[in-house]
Design a protein around this motif. Structure first.
Motif, mmCIF file in Angstrom:
data_model
loop_
_atom_site.group_PDB
_atom_site.id
_atom_site.type_symbol
_atom_site.label_atom_id
_atom_site.label_comp_id
_atom_site.label_asym_id
_atom_site.label_seq_id
_atom_site.Cartn_x
_atom_site.Cartn_y
_atom_site.Cartn_z
ATOM 1 N N ASP A 48 27.266 67.387 150.684
ATOM 2 C CA ASP A 48 28.578 67.091 151.256
ATOM 3 C C ASP A 48 29.532 66.703 150.136
ATOM 4 N N ILE B 273 33.605 74.475 154.851
ATOM 5 C CA ILE B 273 34.815 73.659 154.771
ATOM 6 C C ILE B 273 34.838 72.535 155.808
ATOM 7 N N ARG B 274 34.570 72.861 157.071
ATOM 8 C CA ARG B 274 34.707 71.876 158.153
ATOM 9 C C ARG B 274 33.378 71.645 158.863
ATOM 10 N N PRO B 275 33.149 70.411 159.368
ATOM 11 C CA PRO B 275 34.023 69.226 159.297
ATOM 12 C C PRO B 275 33.990 68.541 157.932
ATOM 13 N N THR B 276 32.979 68.829 157.138
ATOM 14 C CA THR B 276 32.879 68.295 155.772
ATOM 15 C C THR B 276 32.588 69.447 154.827
ATOM 16 N N ARG B 277 33.251 69.452 153.696
ATOM 17 C CA ARG B 277 33.002 70.520 152.718
ATOM 18 C C ARG B 277 31.546 70.507 152.277
#
Length: 203
Positions: A164, A59-63
């Protein structure tokens, strides 16, 4: 949504003895959502295929989504070279396209023309110049990218990419139409592999 961890008070259970065994016939096959991956060919035209090995893994920082592509296909070639594409979450109404998109090569069949003949004209739904055309009225659209510092991982006859995902999109007006109807029609239901097996479309 937030997952909460709750402490359990009292005595810890040691469980019971359990034996696992191989079943004949094998247990039920897992069901997965059905996507079509739209990619750009070298000449700027669009190719599409069917993808069912897609899993969100971060999920973080980018799915992060894992996408598995069959080796030797035009979609694999395009995605490896262009390093981006759009996953389209199919609905049951798209069932007539499964054989065309999933069992025929884009290097031999004119998928765009045949989809149009079947009533699914490809359209330019994204505002970016280097975006492929898309199928109309998918449940959602997931533009994915494969950063240059990542490598494909071999998984037998497939190669796996950790992609991403920046945003999830819907076709303008679709949500409003569905809300106005008040109930989901058969064709609007998200397509899963279990449904395709039930309908005899795949084995």
């Amino acid at each position: 949504h937030t997952l909460q961890h709750h402490a359990v008070q009292g005595r810890v259970s040691t469980g019971t003895c359990m034996t696992l065994e191989k079943q004949e016939p094998p247990p039920p096959t897992l069901s997965a959502p059905v996507f079509s991956l739209s990619t750009l060919n070298d000449d700027g035209t669009t190719n599409m295929n069917i993808v069912t090995y897609v899993v969100p893994v971060g999920i973080r920082p980018t799915r992060k989504w894992v996408v598995s592509l069959w080796q030797g296909t035009l979609s694999h070639q395009n995605f490896k070279k262009q390093r981006h594409g759009v996953l389209q979450l199919l609905r049951r109404r798209h069932a007539p396209l499964i054989s065309l998109l999933g069992k025929q090569s884009g290097s031999k069949a004119n998928k765009q023309e045949e989809c149009s003949t079947a009533g699914f004209k490809w359209a330019s739904l994204l505002d970016t110049v280097k975006s492929p055309l898309l199928l109309p009225h998918c449940a959602a659209y997931y533009p994915i990218s494969f950063p240059a510092d990542r490598q494909l991982q071999n998984a037998g006859e497939h190669d796996v990419a950790i992609c991403d995902l920046e945003v999830v999109l819907m076709q303008a007006g679709d949500a409003a139409i569905e809300a106005e109807r008040g109930e989901e029609e058969e064709g609007d239901v998200v397509m899963y592999t279990s449904w395709l097996r039930t309908e005899g479309i795949i084995e």
